[in-house]
Design a protein around this motif. Sequence first.
Motif, mmCIF file in Angstrom:
data_model
loop_
_atom_site.group_PDB
_atom_site.id
_atom_site.type_symbol
_atom_site.label_atom_id
_atom_site.label_comp_id
_atom_site.label_asym_id
_atom_site.label_seq_id
_atom_site.Cartn_x
_atom_site.Cartn_y
_atom_site.Cartn_z
ATOM 1 N N ILE A 83 2.983 4.904 -5.192
ATOM 2 C CA ILE A 83 2.942 3.761 -6.094
ATOM 3 C C ILE A 83 3.795 4.097 -7.315
ATOM 4 O O ILE A 83 3.776 5.215 -7.820
ATOM 5 N N GLU A 84 4.498 3.090 -7.806
ATOM 6 C CA GLU A 84 5.342 3.279 -8.995
ATOM 7 C C GLU A 84 5.046 2.179 -10.008
ATOM 8 O O GLU A 84 5.008 0.993 -9.668
ATOM 9 N N ILE A 85 4.802 2.578 -11.249
ATOM 10 C CA ILE A 85 4.567 1.618 -12.325
ATOM 11 C C ILE A 85 5.879 0.902 -12.669
ATOM 12 O O ILE A 85 6.931 1.539 -12.773
ATOM 13 N N ASN B 136 0.288 9.159 -5.994
ATOM 14 C CA ASN B 136 0.156 9.471 -4.571
ATOM 15 C C ASN B 136 -1.176 8.955 -4.046
ATOM 16 O O ASN B 136 -2.236 9.310 -4.553
ATOM 17 N N GLN B 137 -1.117 8.121 -3.025
ATOM 18 C CA GLN B 137 -2.302 7.527 -2.422
ATOM 19 C C GLN B 137 -2.420 8.001 -0.976
ATOM 20 O O GLN B 137 -1.424 8.330 -0.332
ATOM 21 N N ILE B 138 -3.663 8.012 -0.462
ATOM 22 C CA ILE B 138 -3.920 8.458 0.908
ATOM 23 C C ILE B 138 -4.291 7.260 1.773
ATOM 24 O O ILE B 138 -5.191 6.494 1.433
ATOM 25 N N LYS C 211 -5.384 -0.909 8.105
ATOM 26 C CA LYS C 211 -5.677 -1.594 6.852
ATOM 27 C C LYS C 211 -6.625 -0.742 6.031
ATOM 28 O O LYS C 211 -7.614 -0.209 6.552
ATOM 29 N N ALA C 212 -6.347 -0.584 4.753
ATOM 30 C CA ALA C 212 -7.169 0.282 3.907
ATOM 31 C C ALA C 212 -7.209 -0.263 2.485
ATOM 32 O O ALA C 212 -6.440 -1.149 2.114
ATOM 33 N N GLN C 213 -8.126 0.290 1.698
ATOM 34 C CA GLN C 213 -8.260 -0.106 0.297
ATOM 35 C C GLN C 213 -7.567 0.894 -0.611
ATOM 36 O O GLN C 213 -7.677 2.110 -0.415
ATOM 37 N N MET C 214 -6.874 0.373 -1.590
ATOM 38 C CA MET C 214 -6.313 1.201 -2.648
ATOM 39 C C MET C 214 -7.151 0.976 -3.903
ATOM 40 O O MET C 214 -7.474 -0.168 -4.239
ATOM 41 N N HIS C 215 -7.525 2.046 -4.588
ATOM 42 C CA HIS C 215 -8.408 1.945 -5.743
ATOM 43 C C HIS C 215 -7.610 2.086 -7.038
ATOM 44 O O HIS C 215 -6.822 3.018 -7.207
ATOM 45 N N VAL C 216 -7.833 1.139 -7.941
ATOM 46 C CA VAL C 216 -7.262 1.191 -9.284
ATOM 47 C C VAL C 216 -8.424 1.210 -10.270
ATOM 48 O O VAL C 216 -9.272 0.321 -10.250
#
Length: 256
Positions: free
Chosen positions: A81-83, A101-103, A110-115
């Motif tokens: 991910i890049e801001i 870096n995300q896993i 399909k997966a969830q990304m956490h912010v």
Amino acid sequence: MNGITNWLKGCAVVCGMAWCCLSCEHDYLKYDTQMRDALYFVWPDTSYCSFTAGDPVDTMDYKIYVQVMGLPRGSERSYKIEIIDTNTTAVEGVHYKLSENQIFPADTVKAQMHVILYNRDPELRNQPVTLAFRLVSSEDFDVVPVEQGGLMCHLIIKTVPVEMPGLWIWGGTTYLGPYSEQLYFMFKKFYHKVEETNPTLYNRWEKTYGSELSRFYFMRHWSVEKIPMSKYLLRPLYDYFQENPDPEVKMPEPMF
């Protein structure tokens, strides 16, 4: 003569089909099975993330779906991910926490990304901030925009103020103390706990005074409800703030 002509046409058709099959097989053999899968957001480009004023919890785990354009794999993979600095007004550590870096888990497409979002800036009441970020290529994934999603996300982070309800306008200050958003938030939380401690009372209050006592006025209804209100609502609320003092809350001890 017609028989010979038909026989020749039939041979031509068979030969054509054979050629197509050979071509398809040839194309299949050329397919690169090692090419990287593509990743994209299954999410609107812009989403609003709202905190409620008065909520003592100042952290939100915001979830966004990412999906693979490809097949599931038997092992975890990483993506990046890049801001987008030009579109971002949020400050890292103050308004958000986002790992570069995300896993991506194994055996799924399909997966969830956490912010992680924070409600630590008092100015969020007056001026929302924007967190903009995008997917970028990594060792495991390419990225691709698609019709139902894309490469970028914009999160608008804000705190929603809560106006003083009628509970305080009609005599509530005597029993609850001066109005504050923190006190009102916890008042509603303890009110809904009555559904567990005394469901019969809770149902009667809902039917008589409306959702969250929207039609309850201390000046008019206190004489009837003072004992159950004190026991099941005001006393637990008062005890909570005795154990968790808040400079904005000055609630008097219940009379009953």
